[in-house]
Write a protein that holds these residues in place. Structure first.
Motif, PDB file in Angstrom:
ATOM      1  N   VAL A  16     -67.909 -92.086   2.094  1.00  0.00           N
ATOM      2  CA  VAL A  16     -67.301 -93.028   3.031  1.00  0.00           C
ATOM      3  C   VAL A  16     -67.251 -92.410   4.416  1.00  0.00           C
ATOM      4  CG1 VAL A  16     -65.151 -94.230   3.608  1.00  0.00           C
ATOM      5  CG2 VAL A  16     -65.937 -94.161   1.249  1.00  0.00           C
ATOM      6  N   LEU A  17     -66.997 -91.132   4.466  1.00  0.00           N
ATOM      7  CA  LEU A  17     -66.826 -90.438   5.734  1.00  0.00           C
ATOM      8  C   LEU A  17     -67.381 -89.026   5.579  1.00  0.00           C
ATOM      9  CD1 LEU A  17     -65.362 -90.895   8.504  1.00  0.00           C
ATOM     10  CD2 LEU A  17     -63.378 -89.823   7.485  1.00  0.00           C
ATOM     11  N   GLU A  18     -68.193 -88.599   6.520  1.00  0.00           N
ATOM     12  CA  GLU A  18     -68.719 -87.239   6.491  1.00  0.00           C
ATOM     13  C   GLU A  18     -68.430 -86.566   7.827  1.00  0.00           C
ATOM     14  OE1 GLU A  18     -72.536 -86.573   4.119  1.00  0.00           O
ATOM     15  OE2 GLU A  18     -72.830 -88.549   5.022  1.00  0.00           O
ATOM     16  N   GLY A  19     -68.266 -85.282   7.787  1.00  0.00           N
ATOM     17  CA  GLY A  19     -68.022 -84.561   9.021  1.00  0.00           C
ATOM     18  C   GLY A  19     -68.057 -83.066   8.782  1.00  0.00           C
ATOM     19  N   THR A  20     -67.822 -82.326   9.830  1.00  0.00           N
ATOM     20  CA  THR A  20     -67.801 -80.876   9.776  1.00  0.00           C
ATOM     21  C   THR A  20     -66.390 -80.408  10.066  1.00  0.00           C
ATOM     22  OG1 THR A  20     -70.068 -80.814  10.567  1.00  0.00           O
ATOM     23  CG2 THR A  20     -68.795 -78.787  10.772  1.00  0.00           C
ATOM     24  N   VAL A  21     -65.931 -79.449   9.291  1.00  0.00           N
ATOM     25  CA  VAL A  21     -64.603 -78.886   9.512  1.00  0.00           C
ATOM     26  C   VAL A  21     -64.698 -77.863  10.632  1.00  0.00           C
ATOM     27  CG1 VAL A  21     -62.710 -77.577   8.488  1.00  0.00           C
ATOM     28  CG2 VAL A  21     -63.948 -79.258   7.111  1.00  0.00           C
ATOM     29  N   SER A  22     -63.989 -78.128  11.703  1.00  0.00           N
ATOM     30  CA  SER A  22     -63.958 -77.215  12.840  1.00  0.00           C
ATOM     31  C   SER A  22     -63.214 -75.936  12.451  1.00  0.00           C
ATOM     32  CB  SER A  22     -63.234 -77.902  14.003  1.00  0.00           C
ATOM     33  OG  SER A  22     -62.943 -76.981  15.019  1.00  0.00           O
ATOM     34  N   PRO A  23     -63.663 -74.796  12.933  1.00  0.00           N
ATOM     35  CA  PRO A  23     -62.940 -73.549  12.637  1.00  0.00           C
ATOM     36  C   PRO A  23     -61.463 -73.615  13.051  1.00  0.00           C
ATOM     37  CG  PRO A  23     -65.080 -73.038  13.582  1.00  0.00           C
ATOM     38  CD  PRO A  23     -64.892 -74.539  13.690  1.00  0.00           C
ATOM     39  N   SER A  24     -61.130 -74.418  14.043  1.00  0.00           N
ATOM     40  CA  SER A  24     -59.727 -74.532  14.472  1.00  0.00           C
ATOM     41  C   SER A  24     -58.873 -75.283  13.454  1.00  0.00           C
ATOM     42  CB  SER A  24     -59.641 -75.219  15.836  1.00  0.00           C
ATOM     43  OG  SER A  24     -60.071 -76.567  15.751  1.00  0.00           O
ATOM     44  N   PHE A  25     -59.506 -75.938  12.467  1.00  0.00           N
ATOM     45  CA  PHE A  25     -58.777 -76.671  11.428  1.00  0.00           C
ATOM     46  C   PHE A  25     -58.405 -75.779  10.245  1.00  0.00           C
ATOM     47  CE2 PHE A  25     -60.797 -81.114  12.338  1.00  0.00           C
ATOM     48  CZ  PHE A  25     -60.299 -81.076  13.619  1.00  0.00           C
ATOM     49  N   ILE A  26     -58.893 -74.539  10.235  1.00  0.00           N
ATOM     50  CA  ILE A  26     -58.700 -73.633   9.107  1.00  0.00           C
ATOM     51  C   ILE A  26     -57.380 -72.878   9.266  1.00  0.00           C
ATOM     52  CG2 ILE A  26     -59.694 -71.688   7.833  1.00  0.00           C
ATOM     53  CD1 ILE A  26     -61.336 -74.296   7.740  1.00  0.00           C
TER      54      ILE A  26
END
Length: 64
Positions: free
Chosen positions: A20-30
């Protein structure tokens, strides 16, 4: 929830569903544990829920 007597979908059926939704996890989200921070995880889930609602014809006027 399933109908009486109905079986839930098999694992393979669920895995074969399109994303449904694809994306990349930003390093700032870790977070400090190396996982995606719950705030960003919930934001991604909310974004996916909105896409599902819109595809199903449930627009903003109905949701508010």
């Amino acid at each position: 929830m399933t109908r009486a007597g109905a079986l839930p979908p098999a694992h393979g059926d669920v895995v074969d569903l399109p994303p449904v939704l694809e994306g990349t996890v930003s390093p700032s989200f870790i977070d400090a544990n190396g996982h995606m921070n719950i705030r960003h995880y919930l934001d991604a889930g909310a974004g996916g829920a909105e896409v599902v609602c819109r595809r199903g014809g449930i627009e903003q006027d109905y949701r508010t």
